[in-house]
Design an enzyme around this catalytic site. Structure first.
Site, PDB file in Angstrom:
ATOM      1  N   SER A  47       0.708  -0.778   0.181  1.00 23.93           N
ATOM      2  CA  SER A  47      -0.269  -0.025   0.376  1.00 23.93           C
ATOM      3  C   SER A  47       0.699   1.182  -0.075  1.00 23.93           C
ATOM      4  CB  SER A  47      -1.687   0.091   1.240  1.00 23.93           C
ATOM      5  OG  SER A  47      -0.242   0.256   2.738  1.00 23.93           O
TER       6      SER A  47
ATOM      7  N   HIS B  37      -5.523  -3.794  -0.747  1.00 23.31           N
ATOM      8  CA  HIS B  37      -6.088  -2.741  -1.774  1.00 23.31           C
ATOM      9  C   HIS B  37      -5.390  -3.151  -3.729  1.00 23.31           C
ATOM     10  CE1 HIS B  37      -4.993   0.803   0.628  1.00 23.31           C
ATOM     11  NE2 HIS B  37      -4.136  -0.248   1.418  1.00 23.31           N
TER      12      HIS B  37
ATOM     13  N   LYS C 172     -12.813  -0.478   1.739  1.00 21.77           N
ATOM     14  CA  LYS C 172     -12.343   0.184   1.020  1.00 21.77           C
ATOM     15  C   LYS C 172     -13.061   0.653  -0.110  1.00 21.77           C
ATOM     16  CE  LYS C 172      -7.532  -0.379   2.809  1.00 21.77           C
ATOM     17  NZ  LYS C 172      -7.761  -1.044   4.180  1.00 21.77           N
TER      18      LYS C 172
END
Length: 429
Positions: free
Chosen positions: A215, A243, A274
């Site tokens: 990340s 991610h 996310k």
């Protein structure tokens, strides 16, 4: 009578002694606390002096490509969120959360195995497993909890954990809880990893552990090579896909799909916080036997309240939108390419994979990164300077994150601000 009076006098004397002791202890505690405060003040001042102080800006609106920030009079373009698909404030996601709040309440006030499992929790777990093409899934309050809860259950002193040195802090903390042999290989160094696999062949199980995408740098793990080594040395592969899930790969299935390796990874941990709605929550997907064992033994699962119904419903709706709108991941790629191309052409150093929306603008100096970010905010662009201990010393940067919800105009406005300030601060010529 005399004996009674003596007893009363002794009782009073005892109270006075106890009161005196309490006063002395109170003074000692006060002195100790004062010394602790002094130590803490020094540490805080050291952080300020190093230029790595992390101030928190206050957002007064919903998360999105455009936000309101306290102290700023204009609408701000946000290039600093993990809201990769722009679903955090999507009307259908919000409406799903409202309906669940009405139908299933604010929360369960309990853990899953007592009275904290609702039909919507089971439905979301089934949907996640189907999305990843796995047998089963288990929900956690966060992916940090998912990473904290798996290694202790899966690995014993007869096993080995082989972990990339740049793995997320939650993986590092989770590994501290397990009793397996721990080996840390250099970031994406397959030769180093193979050496460790060779040295641990006598053990019961070996688990290769890696972020799918690192990340801080936006670098993608060498998953193809990792899987080949796992096959060669009869090891398992664990991937943290926080991610990548929802937006990386042709249909958002993550790093596996990016490399065309669907189904090769044994265990995947990821987040709902996310791209999948942005609220909270994490999960593990993998073999049914593993998920069943986690329900029996995983401490964060057993001892933490279950996910609130509105969070579950928002994530479920986000998954529906991702699976029915296959163009969303491609919009992320298109926006990312536009940003990276213009920034590199301007003279900036951008690390990471060319198609991943994490775009670290490398600056080196912590104070410079902080100053740069502050001046970007003055021009209506929300970004944050990253410095030690979040990234290594001398590797300070501004980590830009591109979203499907950004327009071409948004991208160009951000790049123009970077160029203007970069020239002013002599980062580029």
């Amino acid at each position: 009578m005399e004996s009674t009076r003596n007893a009363i006098r002794m009782f009073g004397y005892g109270i006075r002694l106890k009161s005196k002791s309490l006063i002395l202890n109170s003074r000692a505690t006060t002195a100790s606390l004062a010394a602790t405060r002094e130590l803490l003040d020094k540490q805080l001042q050291d952080i300020r002096d190093a230029g790595t102080w992390k101030a928190e800006r206050i957002i007064t609106s919903a998360q999105g490509a455009n936000i309101n920030v306290k102290g700023q009079t204009t609408n701000i373009l946000n290039f600093c969120a993990n809201n990769y698909l722009g679903l955090s404030s999507h009307p259908e996601v919000i409406e799903a959360g409202k309906k669940a709040l009405t139908s299933h309440g604010a929360g369960l006030s309990s853990v899953r195995f007592i009275c904290g499992t609702q039909d919507i929790h089971k439905a979301l777990e089934e949907k996640i497993a189907k999305f990843h093409g796995r047998e089963e899934a288990i929900l956690y309050a966060s992916c940090f909890d998912a990473n904290a809860g798996i290694f202790e259950v899966l690995l014993s002193p007869d096993d080995a954990a082989l972990s990339d040195e740049l793995n997320h802090a939650s993986i590092i903390d989770g590994l501290r809880l397990c009793k397996a042999q721990k080996h840390r290989y250099k970031n994406s160094d397959m030769s180093n990893l193979e050496s460790m696999l060779n040295d641990t062949q006598n053990l019961r199980q070996r688990l290769i552990i890696s972020d799918g995408v690192f990340s801080m740098d936006g670098n993608v793990a060498k998953l193809n090579d990792i899987c080949k080594l796992a096959d060669k040395y009869n090891a398992m592969v664990f991937l943290d896909e926080c991610h990548a899930t929802g937006f990386f790969g042709a249909t958002g299935r993550g790093t596996e799909e990016h490399f065309g390796l669907d189904g090769k990874v044994d265990i995947i941990n990821s987040t709902l916080g996310k791209a999948l709605g942005g609220a909270a929550g994490g999960y593990t997907v993998g073999p049914k036997q593993l998920i069943d064992l986690l329900r029996q033994r995983s401490r964060p699962y057993l001892f933490s309240n279950t996910l609130p119904p509105p969070v579950v419903a928002c994530a479920s709706k986000a998954l529906d939108l991702i699976m029915s709108n296959k163009d969303l991941p491609q919009r992320v790629v298109t926006n990312t390419r536009r940003f990276r191309t213009r920034m590199v052409d301007a003279g900036f150093t951008i690390s990471g994979d060319p198609e991943h929306p994490i775009c670290p603008v490398m600056l080196g100096d912590a104070r410079l990164a902080s100053t740069f970010a502050d001046q970007m905010l003055e021009r209506g662009i929300y970004v944050i300077g990253f410095s030690f201990p979040v990234v290594p010393k001398g590797k300070a940067r501004i980590r830009v994150q591109i979203s499907a919800s950004h327009s071409e105009k948004d991208i160009d406005r951000a790049v123009d601000a970077f160029i203007e300030i970069g020239r002013k601060l002599k980062v580029i010529s």
